[in-house]
Design a protein around this motif. Sequence first.
Motif, PDB file in Angstrom:
ATOM      1  N   SER A 164       0.820  -1.220   0.000  1.00  0.00           N
ATOM      2  CA  SER A 164       0.000   0.000   0.000  1.00  0.00           C
ATOM      3  C   SER A 164       0.853   1.269   0.000  1.00  0.00           C
ATOM      4  N   GLN A 165       2.119   1.146   0.359  1.00  0.00           N
ATOM      5  CA  GLN A 165       3.024   2.295   0.396  1.00  0.00           C
ATOM      6  C   GLN A 165       3.760   2.498  -0.930  1.00  0.00           C
ATOM      7  N   VAL A 166       3.635   1.545  -1.836  1.00  0.00           N
ATOM      8  CA  VAL A 166       4.338   1.626  -3.121  1.00  0.00           C
ATOM      9  C   VAL A 166       3.340   2.041  -4.200  1.00  0.00           C
ATOM     10  N   TYR A 167       3.583   3.208  -4.781  1.00  0.00           N
ATOM     11  CA  TYR A 167       2.718   3.738  -5.836  1.00  0.00           C
ATOM     12  C   TYR A 167       3.364   3.443  -7.182  1.00  0.00           C
ATOM     13  N   LEU A 168       2.668   2.678  -7.986  1.00  0.00           N
ATOM     14  CA  LEU A 168       3.186   2.252  -9.279  1.00  0.00           C
ATOM     15  C   LEU A 168       2.697   3.180 -10.383  1.00  0.00           C
ATOM     16  N   TYR A 169       3.624   3.612 -11.216  1.00  0.00           N
ATOM     17  CA  TYR A 169       3.288   4.401 -12.397  1.00  0.00           C
ATOM     18  C   TYR A 169       3.971   3.744 -13.583  1.00  0.00           C
ATOM     19  N   GLU A 170       3.206   3.458 -14.634  1.00  0.00           N
ATOM     20  CA  GLU A 170       3.736   2.738 -15.792  1.00  0.00           C
ATOM     21  C   GLU A 170       3.652   3.584 -17.061  1.00  0.00           C
ATOM     22  N   PRO A 171       4.610   4.479 -17.257  1.00  0.00           N
ATOM     23  CA  PRO A 171       4.592   5.280 -18.485  1.00  0.00           C
ATOM     24  C   PRO A 171       4.918   4.407 -19.689  1.00  0.00           C
ATOM     25  N   ARG A 172       4.271   4.687 -20.791  1.00  0.00           N
ATOM     26  CA  ARG A 172       4.531   3.926 -22.017  1.00  0.00           C
ATOM     27  C   ARG A 172       5.109   4.810 -23.120  1.00  0.00           C
ATOM     28  N   ALA A 173       5.316   6.081 -22.785  1.00  0.00           N
ATOM     29  CA  ALA A 173       5.910   7.018 -23.736  1.00  0.00           C
ATOM     30  C   ALA A 173       6.861   7.941 -22.976  1.00  0.00           C
ATOM     31  N   ILE A 174       7.826   8.471 -23.681  1.00  0.00           N
ATOM     32  CA  ILE A 174       8.821   9.356 -23.079  1.00  0.00           C
ATOM     33  C   ILE A 174       8.144  10.523 -22.362  1.00  0.00           C
ATOM     34  N   GLU A 175       7.162  11.110 -23.015  1.00  0.00           N
ATOM     35  CA  GLU A 175       6.475  12.273 -22.448  1.00  0.00           C
ATOM     36  C   GLU A 175       5.794  11.932 -21.123  1.00  0.00           C
ATOM     37  N   GLU A 176       5.250  10.735 -21.022  1.00  0.00           N
ATOM     38  CA  GLU A 176       4.594  10.309 -19.778  1.00  0.00           C
ATOM     39  C   GLU A 176       5.607  10.165 -18.646  1.00  0.00           C
ATOM     40  N   GLN A 177       6.771   9.623 -18.959  1.00  0.00           N
ATOM     41  CA  GLN A 177       7.800   9.448 -17.934  1.00  0.00           C
ATOM     42  C   GLN A 177       8.296  10.802 -17.437  1.00  0.00           C
ATOM     43  N   ILE A 178       8.506  11.729 -18.334  1.00  0.00           N
ATOM     44  CA  ILE A 178       8.963  13.063 -17.947  1.00  0.00           C
ATOM     45  C   ILE A 178       7.875  13.773 -17.145  1.00  0.00           C
ATOM     46  N   ALA A 179       6.622  13.609 -17.549  1.00  0.00           N
ATOM     47  CA  ALA A 179       5.507  14.291 -16.881  1.00  0.00           C
ATOM     48  C   ALA A 179       5.387  13.886 -15.415  1.00  0.00           C
ATOM     49  N   VAL A 180       5.543  12.608 -15.109  1.00  0.00           N
ATOM     50  CA  VAL A 180       5.396  12.181 -13.711  1.00  0.00           C
ATOM     51  C   VAL A 180       6.484  12.810 -12.846  1.00  0.00           C
ATOM     52  N   LEU A 181       7.676  12.935 -13.369  1.00  0.00           N
ATOM     53  CA  LEU A 181       8.753  13.533 -12.586  1.00  0.00           C
ATOM     54  C   LEU A 181       8.589  15.042 -12.473  1.00  0.00           C
ATOM     55  N   THR A 182       8.027  15.658 -13.484  1.00  0.00           N
ATOM     56  CA  THR A 182       7.734  17.091 -13.420  1.00  0.00           C
ATOM     57  C   THR A 182       6.679  17.355 -12.350  1.00  0.00           C
ATOM     58  N   GLN A 183       5.670  16.495 -12.280  1.00  0.00           N
ATOM     59  CA  GLN A 183       4.615  16.644 -11.273  1.00  0.00           C
ATOM     60  C   GLN A 183       5.159  16.488  -9.851  1.00  0.00           C
ATOM     61  N   LEU A 184       6.176  15.665  -9.684  1.00  0.00           N
ATOM     62  CA  LEU A 184       6.768  15.459  -8.356  1.00  0.00           C
ATOM     63  C   LEU A 184       7.275  16.760  -7.756  1.00  0.00           C
ATOM     64  N   LYS A 185       7.831  17.604  -8.590  1.00  0.00           N
ATOM     65  CA  LYS A 185       8.392  18.863  -8.102  1.00  0.00           C
ATOM     66  C   LYS A 185       7.305  19.768  -7.526  1.00  0.00           C
ATOM     67  N   LYS A 186       6.056  19.543  -7.918  1.00  0.00           N
ATOM     68  CA  LYS A 186       4.942  20.374  -7.465  1.00  0.00           C
ATOM     69  C   LYS A 186       4.239  19.795  -6.238  1.00  0.00           C
ATOM     70  N   MET A 187       4.569  18.569  -5.874  1.00  0.00           N
ATOM     71  CA  MET A 187       3.888  17.913  -4.755  1.00  0.00           C
ATOM     72  C   MET A 187       4.355  18.483  -3.421  1.00  0.00           C
ATOM     73  N   SER A 188       3.432  18.613  -2.481  1.00  0.00           N
ATOM     74  CA  SER A 188       3.810  19.100  -1.155  1.00  0.00           C
ATOM     75  C   SER A 188       4.460  17.981  -0.335  1.00  0.00           C
ATOM     76  N   ARG A 189       3.946  16.771  -0.443  1.00  0.00           N
ATOM     77  CA  ARG A 189       4.540  15.623   0.257  1.00  0.00           C
ATOM     78  C   ARG A 189       5.167  14.702  -0.776  1.00  0.00           C
ATOM     79  N   LYS A 190       6.460  14.690  -0.773  1.00  0.00           N
ATOM     80  CA  LYS A 190       7.180  13.906  -1.767  1.00  0.00           C
ATOM     81  C   LYS A 190       7.437  12.488  -1.257  1.00  0.00           C
ATOM     82  N   PRO A 191       7.566  11.544  -2.181  1.00  0.00           N
ATOM     83  CA  PRO A 191       7.889  10.174  -1.768  1.00  0.00           C
ATOM     84  C   PRO A 191       9.258  10.121  -1.089  1.00  0.00           C
ATOM     85  N   SER A 192       9.433   9.160  -0.204  1.00  0.00           N
ATOM     86  CA  SER A 192      10.734   8.962   0.435  1.00  0.00           C
ATOM     87  C   SER A 192      11.757   8.488  -0.580  1.00  0.00           C
TER      88      SER A 192
END
Length: 152
Positions: free
Chosen positions: A92-120
């Motif tokens: 339950s503590q592991v959040y899985l994200y499965e990008p299938r395109a380059i843009e999707e992989q970059i987008a998830v990491l871009t969104q991380l910078k905006k999160m208030s609580r970041k993953p460990s």
Amino acid sequence: MEEKLFSISTGVRGLDRMLLGGLQLGAVYDFYGASGVGKTQLCLQISTLASSPKEHKVGGVVLYVDPTGSFRPERLKEIAEERSLDAEKVLSQVYLYEPRAIEEQIAVLTQLKKMSRKPSVIIIDGVTDLFLSVNDISTRTLLGKHLHSLCF
């Protein structure tokens, strides 16, 4: 006063010794090797240990980015059970994200910078795979920028 950095065990004693106690939070590590040598196994083991407060003071959320489709929740549960951890809680503590395109992989990491609580811990199992499937110089340049952005 120097800030104490927490480290997370890889679950491999020899590797932890080489890393002076384990993986330091806030650092970027790249485990590289041929197919089948255990990179995904190591990623799953680190995910299990990083998500468990029993194993570490961190015990937080793990973002597992899997562009290759190699994540196996049943294996994560096995690792947790081998360490006498609550497998369902770990999962339950592991959040899985499965990008299938380059843009999707970059987008998830871009969104991380905006999160208030970041993953460990953020694990990208196969960080270069989507980029290497395209054979042009602009994509390779984008890969370099993407890898650089992971450090900041």
